[in-house]
Write a protein that holds these residues in place. Structure first.
Motif, mmCIF file in Angstrom:
data_model
loop_
_atom_site.group_PDB
_atom_site.id
_atom_site.type_symbol
_atom_site.label_atom_id
_atom_site.label_comp_id
_atom_site.label_asym_id
_atom_site.label_seq_id
_atom_site.Cartn_x
_atom_site.Cartn_y
_atom_site.Cartn_z
ATOM 1 N N SER A 1 0.828 -1.213 0.000
ATOM 2 C CA SER A 1 0.000 0.000 0.000
ATOM 3 C C SER A 1 0.860 1.260 0.000
ATOM 4 N N LEU A 2 2.071 1.156 0.510
ATOM 5 C CA LEU A 2 2.946 2.332 0.581
ATOM 6 C C LEU A 2 3.873 2.466 -0.634
ATOM 7 N N THR A 3 4.039 1.378 -1.374
ATOM 8 C CA THR A 3 4.984 1.434 -2.497
ATOM 9 C C THR A 3 4.330 1.133 -3.840
ATOM 10 N N GLY A 4 3.228 0.378 -3.826
ATOM 11 C CA GLY A 4 2.578 -0.005 -5.082
ATOM 12 C C GLY A 4 3.403 -0.997 -5.884
ATOM 13 N N GLU A 5 4.348 -1.671 -5.210
ATOM 14 C CA GLU A 5 5.191 -2.624 -5.928
ATOM 15 C C GLU A 5 4.364 -3.798 -6.431
ATOM 16 N N ASN A 6 4.803 -4.346 -7.532
ATOM 17 C CA ASN A 6 4.148 -5.523 -8.079
ATOM 18 C C ASN A 6 4.323 -6.680 -7.101
ATOM 19 N N ILE A 7 3.201 -7.241 -6.649
ATOM 20 C CA ILE A 7 3.302 -8.287 -5.626
ATOM 21 C C ILE A 7 3.893 -9.582 -6.172
ATOM 22 N N PHE A 8 3.922 -9.706 -7.519
ATOM 23 C CA PHE A 8 4.462 -10.940 -8.102
ATOM 24 C C PHE A 8 5.927 -10.774 -8.516
ATOM 25 N N ALA A 9 6.532 -9.652 -8.155
ATOM 26 C CA ALA A 9 7.919 -9.403 -8.552
ATOM 27 C C ALA A 9 8.842 -10.449 -7.918
ATOM 28 N N TYR A 10 9.789 -10.913 -8.719
ATOM 29 C CA TYR A 10 10.737 -11.901 -8.200
ATOM 30 C C TYR A 10 12.166 -11.457 -8.530
ATOM 31 N N PRO A 11 13.099 -11.454 -7.593
ATOM 32 C CA PRO A 11 12.916 -11.822 -6.189
ATOM 33 C C PRO A 11 12.151 -10.726 -5.444
ATOM 34 N N PRO A 12 11.318 -11.110 -4.469
ATOM 35 C CA PRO A 12 10.554 -10.084 -3.740
ATOM 36 C C PRO A 12 11.477 -9.239 -2.866
ATOM 37 N N SER A 13 11.161 -7.959 -2.761
ATOM 38 C CA SER A 13 11.968 -7.097 -1.884
ATOM 39 C C SER A 13 11.307 -7.024 -0.524
ATOM 40 N N LEU A 14 12.090 -7.308 0.504
ATOM 41 C CA LEU A 14 11.514 -7.333 1.851
ATOM 42 C C LEU A 14 11.268 -5.931 2.389
ATOM 43 N N LEU A 15 12.172 -5.007 2.040
ATOM 44 C CA LEU A 15 12.024 -3.642 2.556
ATOM 45 C C LEU A 15 11.352 -2.760 1.502
ATOM 46 N N PRO A 16 10.490 -1.840 1.937
ATOM 47 C CA PRO A 16 9.809 -0.986 0.954
ATOM 48 C C PRO A 16 10.763 0.022 0.312
#
Lengths: 276, 126
Positions: free
Chosen positions: A37-52
Motif C-alpha cells: 500500500s505504501l509502495t505499489g510494488e508488483n506483488i508478483f515481482a521476483y525476487p521479492p523485496s523485503l524492505l519498501p
C-alpha cells in the motif's frame, strides 16, 4: 538441600523465541499488505523485496478521492454500532435467562447449539424475506438485523454469569432487587471481559460482513466498506497500490478495536473455562 | 467529579485521533487555495520566457488536461483554483527544449504547490 534436588528454574527463552518466530510469520501477510500500500510494488515481482522502496502515502490519497470513502466508513460505523449495542444488550439478557432454571432449559440450549451448525448462507433467503416484510431493506437496521444476536456470544455471557457466586444474586433478590436491576447493576459490571468479548466479536463480524449487506443494500450511498472494496476492484483495474491501501483502510479500525480491548477479550474467552 | 473515564485507553486513543484529524483539517483549510507556482529554466539555467506549461490531472479515474499557461519574462508561471491531488506538469518551448509530463502527488485536493526546484527544459532527444 542437595543442589540436584532443588527445583530447577526453567529457561523460557526457547519458548519465547518460538512464539516470536510464529508471531512474525503470522504478521508477514499484514506487513506485505502495508508495504504494497505504501509502495505499489508488483506483488508478483521476483525476487521479492523485503524492505519498501520509496514508501509514500499517496495511494491512500488516491483511494480517499476515488471513492466516497467517508460515506462507506460512516455506513460501516453506524451498522457496527447498532450490532454491538444490540449484541451486548440482547445476548446479556439471553445469557442471564440461561443461567436461571426454567422448563425446557436443556432443550433451549440444545436448540441454540444445533442452530450454530447452520451456516448463514442457508438462511439467507428467509432472512431476506423477513427483512423485506419488515420494510427494512436498504436500511442500516436491516443490515444490522441478522447479526444483532449471536449464539456464541450468548454462551460467552452465560459462562461469565455462571462464574459469579450465586449467593450474591440471592442476596440481592432477598433485598427485593428486581431481575433487570440484578442483571444491569450487579452482574454486568462484574462481567466486563464478557462484554469486551461481545464488543470485539460482534464488531469484527459486522465490520467484515459482505454477503448480507450485498443482498439487502441497493443504494450506492448505503454501501459499507467491504462492498465499497468490491466495487472499487470492479471499477478500477491495475491499481495494486491503491487496492492495498484500501484494504489497509478497511482493516485498521477492526485491528484498533481488537488491540485496545484484547486484554478483556482474552479474559472473556477464558472466563468460565475454569471455576473455583 | 469523577473523570476516570478520561484516563482510559479508548478515550485517549480516539481522543488523539480526533485531535490529529482536527489539526489536519485546519492545516488543509489554510493550504487548499489550489495554487501551482513555479519557474521554467533552460538547459543553461537561464529563465525561459514564453514557454508553454500544461497542467494535467491523472488519477485512478481521470486523465485530462486542466489548464495551459505561458511563462513571463522571468520564467514564472502560475495556475490557480485547481482541485487535484495528482497534477502533472509539462513544459516546452520551441527551440529550447521540453520537460515532463512530470507527476507532483499532493496530500489533498487543491493543495498549494510551490515548486522549490525550477522546471528545467532539456533538448528533445528524438
Amino acid at each position: 538441600m542437595a543442589r540436584w534436588l532443588r527445583p530447577r528454574r526453567r529457561s523460557h527463552w526457547p519458548v519465547h523465541l518460538a512464539l516470536a518466530l510464529i508471531s512474525a510469520l503470522m504478521l508477514i501477510p499484514f506487513y506485505w499488505v502495508l508495504k504494497t500500500s505504501l509502495t505499489g510494488e508488483n506483488i508478483f515481482a521476483y525476487p521479492p523485496s523485503l524492505l519498501p522502496h520509496d514508501p509514500n502515502p499517496f495511494y491512500f490519497v488516491d483511494v480517499w478521492y476515488a471513492i466516497p470513502f467517508l460515506r462507506y466508513l460512516i455506513n460501516s460505523v453506524v451498522v457496527s454500532v447498532l450490532v454491538v449495542v444490540a449484541n451486548v444488550f440482547l445476548n446479556a439478557m439471553a445469557g442471564y435467562a440461561l443461567t436461571r432454571d426454567f422448563p425446557g432449559k436443556a432443550a433451549t440450549i440444545m436448540l441454540f447449539l444445533s442452530c450454530m451448525m447452520i451456516p448463514f448462507q442457508v438462511t439467507i433467503i428467509p432472512a431476506y424475506l423477513i427483512t423485506a416484510k419488515l420494510h427494512l431493506l436498504n436500511s442500516y437496521f436491516g443490515m444490522a438485523l441478522p447479526l444483532m444476536s449471536t449464539i456464541i456470544c450468548i454462551f460467552i455471557f452465560k459462562a461469565a454469569f455462571e462464574a459469579i457466586p450465586h449467593s450474591l444474586v440471592e442476596a440481592a433478590r432477598i433485598d427485593g432487587v428486581p431481575d433487570w436491576q440484578i442483571m444491569f447493576r450487579l452482574i454486568m459490571p462484574l462481567t466486563k471481559p464478557a462484554i469486551a468479548t461481545n464488543v470485539i466479536l460482534s464488531f469484527i463480524w459486522s465490520w467484515n460482513s459482505f454477503l448480507w449487506p450485498l443482498v439487502v443494500v441497493r443504494d450506492v450511498d448505503m454501501q459499507t466498506l467491504p462492498l465499497g472494496l468490491s466495487r472499487f476492484m470492479s471499477v478500477v483495474e491495475d491499481t495494486t497500490g491503491a487496492l492495498y491501501a484500501f484494504c489497509v483502510m478497511v482493516l485498521v479500525p477492526g485491528l484498533l478495536i481488537f488491540l485496545l480491548a484484547q486484554k478483556e477479550f482474552i479474559k472473556g474467552l477464558t472466563s468460565g473455562a475454569t471455576k473455583g | 467529579m469523577r473523570l476516570s473515564w478520561l484516563n482510559n485507553r479508548f478515550t485517549i486513543t480516539f481522543g488523539v485521533i480526533f485531535v490529529l484529524v482536527a489539526i489536519w483539517n485546519v492545516y488543509i483549510g489554510f493550504h487548499d487555495h489550489g495554487l501551482i507556482e513555479g519557474r521554467v529554466i533552460g538547459p543553461n539555467g537561464a529563465p525561459v520566457a514564453g514557454a508553454t506549461v500544461t497542467l494535467f490531472e491523472q488519477t485512478l479515474l481521470v486523465n485530462q488536461e486542466r489548464g495551459k499557461t505561458t511563462t513571463d519574462a522571468e520564467g514564472r508561471f502560475k495556475f490557480t483554483g485547481h482541485h487535484m491531488h495528482r497534477p502533472y506538469l509539462e513544459a516546452e518551448k520551441e527551440g529550447v527544449g521540453q520537460f515532463g509530463p512530470h507527476q507532483y502527488p499532493l496530500y489533498f485536493q487543491g493543495e498549494d504547490l510551490i515548486l522549490k526546484k525550477p522546471i528545467e527544459l532539456a533538448p528533445r532527444t528524438s
